[in-house]
Design a protein around this motif. Structure first.
Motif, mmCIF file in Angstrom:
data_model
loop_
_atom_site.group_PDB
_atom_site.id
_atom_site.type_symbol
_atom_site.label_atom_id
_atom_site.label_comp_id
_atom_site.label_asym_id
_atom_site.label_seq_id
_atom_site.Cartn_x
_atom_site.Cartn_y
_atom_site.Cartn_z
ATOM 1 N N LEU A 7 41.545 -27.302 -15.562
ATOM 2 C CA LEU A 7 42.533 -27.448 -16.629
ATOM 3 C C LEU A 7 41.871 -27.361 -18.001
ATOM 4 N N GLY A 8 40.742 -28.038 -18.150
ATOM 5 C CA GLY A 8 40.037 -28.007 -19.427
ATOM 6 C C GLY A 8 39.544 -26.620 -19.782
ATOM 7 N N ASP A 9 38.964 -25.943 -18.809
ATOM 8 C CA ASP A 9 38.470 -24.578 -19.047
ATOM 9 C C ASP A 9 39.621 -23.626 -19.375
ATOM 10 N N LEU A 10 40.745 -23.815 -18.692
ATOM 11 C CA LEU A 10 41.888 -22.930 -18.907
ATOM 12 C C LEU A 10 42.454 -23.107 -20.316
ATOM 13 N N ALA A 11 42.635 -24.353 -20.740
ATOM 14 C CA ALA A 11 43.149 -24.609 -22.090
ATOM 15 C C ALA A 11 42.204 -24.047 -23.148
ATOM 16 N N GLU A 12 40.903 -24.242 -22.951
ATOM 17 C CA GLU A 12 39.918 -23.753 -23.919
ATOM 18 C C GLU A 12 39.883 -22.229 -23.973
ATOM 19 N N THR A 13 39.990 -21.583 -22.819
ATOM 20 C CA THR A 13 39.950 -20.118 -22.774
ATOM 21 C C THR A 13 41.173 -19.515 -23.446
ATOM 22 N N ILE A 14 42.338 -20.114 -23.224
ATOM 23 C CA ILE A 14 43.561 -19.643 -23.884
ATOM 24 C C ILE A 14 43.445 -19.808 -25.393
ATOM 25 N N THR A 15 42.957 -20.960 -25.823
ATOM 26 C CA THR A 15 42.814 -21.231 -27.255
ATOM 27 C C THR A 15 41.867 -20.238 -27.921
ATOM 28 N N LYS A 16 40.713 -19.998 -27.301
ATOM 29 C CA LYS A 16 39.738 -19.076 -27.880
ATOM 30 C C LYS A 16 40.264 -17.647 -27.921
ATOM 31 N N ALA A 17 41.000 -17.231 -26.895
ATOM 32 C CA ALA A 17 41.590 -15.891 -26.897
ATOM 33 C C ALA A 17 42.613 -15.767 -28.021
ATOM 34 N N GLY A 18 43.345 -16.838 -28.265
ATOM 35 C CA GLY A 18 44.321 -16.825 -29.349
ATOM 36 C C GLY A 18 43.685 -16.714 -30.715
ATOM 37 N N GLU A 19 42.475 -17.253 -30.846
ATOM 38 C CA GLU A 19 41.758 -17.217 -32.129
ATOM 39 C C GLU A 19 41.000 -15.915 -32.336
ATOM 40 N N ALA A 76 48.238 -25.272 -25.412
ATOM 41 C CA ALA A 76 47.409 -24.111 -25.749
ATOM 42 C C ALA A 76 48.243 -22.837 -25.714
ATOM 43 N N CYS A 77 49.099 -22.713 -24.714
ATOM 44 C CA CYS A 77 50.001 -21.553 -24.631
ATOM 45 C C CYS A 77 50.982 -21.554 -25.789
ATOM 46 N N ARG A 78 51.516 -22.721 -26.105
ATOM 47 C CA ARG A 78 52.497 -22.845 -27.197
ATOM 48 C C ARG A 78 51.890 -22.462 -28.537
ATOM 49 N N LYS A 79 50.698 -22.936 -28.806
ATOM 50 C CA LYS A 79 50.068 -22.716 -30.109
ATOM 51 C C LYS A 79 49.378 -21.362 -30.221
ATOM 52 N N CYS A 80 49.091 -20.737 -29.112
ATOM 53 C CA CYS A 80 48.423 -19.438 -29.127
ATOM 54 C C CYS A 80 49.277 -18.426 -29.882
#
Length: 251
Positions: A33-45, A93-97
């Protein structure tokens, strides 16, 4: 495949695929879960990313939800809150991406897996992608994922899933309620559709995509606090005598 992972794959066109996997039916322990949230966030940035495809590994279950191995061993409130906050972090993370996220659901989605499917912006599925919110079976409820599911299918359909927690609803039912945009007979047809939409979106105006993302998620700005509160609800209930007995059956 025997080891859990979250991996990101990028293309020259700015189409990024994020894939998660766990050998136990793509269940989601805290580290995944932690890795998934972080990966989504970084892709969004990442300015080079135009669109994100979110999928799981394997060809059967999309996501079995919370890791029962981890749930069984929760013995204090802070640990429980932290575990359920993992799902909150993925949804937020999905919402804010700022990038549009396409979901690919090849098989059954249970509990938190339904939450993940609900958090993307456009979701494809196969006819094998039946869904179930099973949390009531073990004495808790879909508190954390509930807002994301309700946003997609409405309160009535979400409450049906929550109350009838032992029954799968078909992929066609999920499409009728708005969770899935399209349902295909097999993964190959679904993947062709995913690729076609991703290619199309990658060529559209990035500013328009970002503004649309904001519009789609209007009214959810309080979810950082809301989902944290929901994680506390689940963190308390997972310690109840009822839940402990129910989870013991899965040891």
């Amino acid at each position: 495949m025997s080891e859990a992972y979250v991996k990101r794959t990028d293309t020259d066109k700015g189409i990024t695929t994020i894939e998660f996997f766990h050998p136990k039916h793509n269940s989601l322990p805290s580290d995944v879960l932690g890795d998934l949230a972080e990966t989504i966030t970084k892709a969004g940035e990442d300015a080079s990313v135009n669109v994100i495809i979110l999928r799981s590994g394997g060809d059967r279950t999309f996501c079995a939800g919370a890791s029962f191995d981890e749930l069984i061993n929760i013995d204090d409130f802070e640990t429980g809150k932290k575990f359920f906050s993992g799902f909150a972090n993925v949804i937020n993370a999905c919402r804010k991406c700022p990038k549009l996220i396409i979901g690919r659901v090849q098989g059954k989605a249970v509990g938190g897996g339904v939450g993940v499917a609900s958090a993307v912006d456009y979701c494809f599925a196969t006819t094998f992608a039946s869904i179930k919110l099973s949390e009531l079976n073990v004495g808790i409820g879909p508190f954390v994922v509930g807002p994301a599911v309700e946003r997609k299918v409405g309160l009535s359909a979400m409450s049906q899933l929550t109350i009838n927690a032992d029954e799968f609803k078909s992929a066609e039912w999920a499409q009728e309620k708005g969770l899935f945009a399209e349902v295909f007979d097999d993964a190959e047809a679904m993947d062709n559709a995913v690729e076609k939409l991703a290619d199309y979106l990658a060529d559209t105006n990035p500013e328009a995509r970002a503004e649309l993302k904001k519009v789609f998620w209007e009214g959810c700005e309080n979810w950082d606090k809301l989902l944290a509160k929901r994680a506390e609800q689940s963190g308390k209930l997972v310690l109840s005598e009822f839940t402990k007995k129910a989870l013991a059956k899965y040891k």
